[in-house]
Design a protein around this motif. Structure first.
Motif: not given
Length: 202
Positions: A9-10, A12, A37, A39, A79, A86, A90, A92-93
């Protein structure tokens, strides 16, 4: 047989996950009108909201929270490369890590597939005595997976929600991301250990 599982998941989305106390399925998140958010491929997520589940709690795939049996998944590669839905990359995953037994202890509506759950010919299996039929070692460790792309995308799915308390640790790409995640976790009732695992990324 207990198997490690990973949900990406992100970052955010982490504050909302902590507030809700769980990971919601796409279907339930839409019902609750939660900001998210995204992805994943939007067209695949839409299709999963309609694709039927013939085992476990029934319903549709979109009513289940998905996990892979590995970090550094095929979707993470997509990603990393960027695509229309998106283009944030990657970095910020997050990898949210648990295992099949922990999730099943709090959710009886679970099953797994032998390949990507959205494919017509994916086998849906809720007999967990068969989980050894997956080549978990190859799925989780093979870095060059073009020859096993379908098997690499096998999924574990949990009906409607997964309790935040069953997340054992969070994998991130960099020390900077670890610091961000630890700040967001401050004050949370359950604070999984944050680990820096650049080898889980592309």
């Amino acid at each position: 047989m207990t198997v490690k599982i990973s949900h990406i998941t992100h970052i955010d989305n982490l504050t909302s996950i902590l507030k809700q106390g769980c990971l919601w399925s796409d279907s339930k998140r839409i019902e609750l009108e939660l900001v998210n958010q995204n992805i994943g491929y939007s067209h695949i997520k839409d299709r999963r909201l309609r694709r039927p589940v013939r085992v476990s709690a029934g319903g549709t795939i979109g009513q289940y929270v998905p996990f892979n049996f590995c970090p550094r998944s095929v979707m993470l590669y997509v990603i990393h490369r960027g695509y229309a839905d998106f283009e944030g990359g990657q970095d910020r995953i997050l990898h949210l890590i648990s295992n099949t037994d922990k999730v099943r202890q709090t959710n009886s509506g679970c099953f797994f597939t032998d390949i990507h759950a959205d494919l017509d010919y994916a086998e849906q299996i809720d007999d967990f005595s068969r989980i050894h039929e997956l080549d978990i070692d190859k799925i989780s460790k093979e870095r060059f997976w073009s020859a096993i792309k379908e098997e690499k995308q096998a999924e574990f799915l949990a009906f409607e929600s997964v309790n935040w308390n069953v997340i054992q640790y969070i994998g991130v790409k960099t020390d900077e991301m670890a610091q961000e995640v630890n700040i967001l976790l401050e004050g949370a009732n359950h604070q999984p250990k944050v680990i820096v695992k650049p080898d889980w990324y592309y």
